[in-house]
Design a protein around this motif. Structure first.
Motif, mmCIF file in Angstrom:
data_model
loop_
_atom_site.group_PDB
_atom_site.id
_atom_site.type_symbol
_atom_site.label_atom_id
_atom_site.label_comp_id
_atom_site.label_asym_id
_atom_site.label_seq_id
_atom_site.Cartn_x
_atom_site.Cartn_y
_atom_site.Cartn_z
ATOM 1 N N ALA A 43 18.664 21.792 54.135
ATOM 2 C CA ALA A 43 18.659 21.008 52.902
ATOM 3 C C ALA A 43 19.958 21.282 52.159
ATOM 4 N N VAL A 44 20.731 20.239 51.935
ATOM 5 C CA VAL A 44 21.964 20.352 51.164
ATOM 6 C C VAL A 44 21.645 19.819 49.779
ATOM 7 N N CYS A 45 21.661 20.696 48.784
ATOM 8 C CA CYS A 45 21.284 20.335 47.419
ATOM 9 C C CYS A 45 22.527 20.310 46.543
ATOM 10 N N ILE A 88 28.894 19.124 57.469
ATOM 11 C CA ILE A 88 27.497 19.574 57.431
ATOM 12 C C ILE A 88 26.557 18.441 57.816
ATOM 13 N N LEU A 89 26.612 17.340 57.059
ATOM 14 C CA LEU A 89 25.625 16.281 57.259
ATOM 15 C C LEU A 89 25.777 15.575 58.602
ATOM 16 N N ASP A 106 19.388 17.287 55.491
ATOM 17 C CA ASP A 106 19.041 16.280 54.490
ATOM 18 C C ASP A 106 19.811 16.559 53.216
ATOM 19 N N LEU A 107 20.178 15.483 52.518
ATOM 20 C CA LEU A 107 20.931 15.603 51.276
ATOM 21 C C LEU A 107 20.029 15.297 50.095
ATOM 22 N N ALA A 135 17.970 12.279 51.532
ATOM 23 C CA ALA A 135 16.540 12.449 51.286
ATOM 24 C C ALA A 135 16.167 11.983 49.885
ATOM 25 N N ALA A 136 16.936 12.351 48.879
ATOM 26 C CA ALA A 136 16.603 11.972 47.504
ATOM 27 C C ALA A 136 17.857 11.993 46.650
#
Length: 156
Positions: free
Chosen positions: A74-76, A95-96, A103-104, A127-128
């Motif tokens: 998870a990339v936040c 990364i992505l 998921d971003l 993702a969101a």
């Protein structure tokens, strides 16, 4: 000449008698045990504290690429997009796109730099995304105490 040497020898002998023999005994026995156990652990070869390789940095616990390909990442991204034109493309490319299970998640306020987030159009998995207008929150006495570094429980 001979008298002077004799005086120095006598002075040295007197200073030895004033030594704290208990302290000297503890230090010498501790060092002896350290040397003995270092020989014992290494099978009576070179002591561990004399080996240069024992001072090498520890191996990094990085996961192998195979393990990273199977994991979820998870990339936040949180906050404003001031320098996103610099960091955004490398996040997408390194990364992505590199790890298919990443998921971003984005949480950013609308400001004069929000247009830079359009670089995320090339991101493979988003993702969101939450882009909001910042609004002032009502500040109570408790909020003031926590947010103020002088009255806070957390020292800044």
């Amino acid at each position: 000449m001979e008298k002077r040497g004799w005086k120095k020898l006598m002075h040295f002998m007197r200073s030895i008698t004033y030594l704290d023999w208990r302290f000297l005994l503890i230090v010498s026995s501790s060092l002896s045990l350290l040397i003995f156990f270092s020989f014992f652990i290494n099978g009576f070869s070179t002591p561990a504290f004399l080996e240069i390789s024992s001072f090498s940095p520890p191996k990094s616990p990085l996961k192998s690429n195979d393990e990273l390909d199977r994991s979820r990442i998870a990339v936040c991204l949180v906050g404003g997009a001031r320098r996103f034109e610099v960091t955004g493309p490398s996040i997408v490319e390194r990364i992505l796109k590199e790890y298919p299970n990443s998921d971003l998640f984005l949480n950013s306020p609308v400001d004069r730099n929000s247009y830079k987030l359009s670089l995320l159009k090339r991101a493979p998995r988003i993702a969101a995304i939450r882009i909001f207008e910042p609004q002032p929150i009502q500040e109570t006495r408790i909020h003031r105490r926590v947010l103020d570094p002088f009255g806070s429980l957390m020292e800044f």
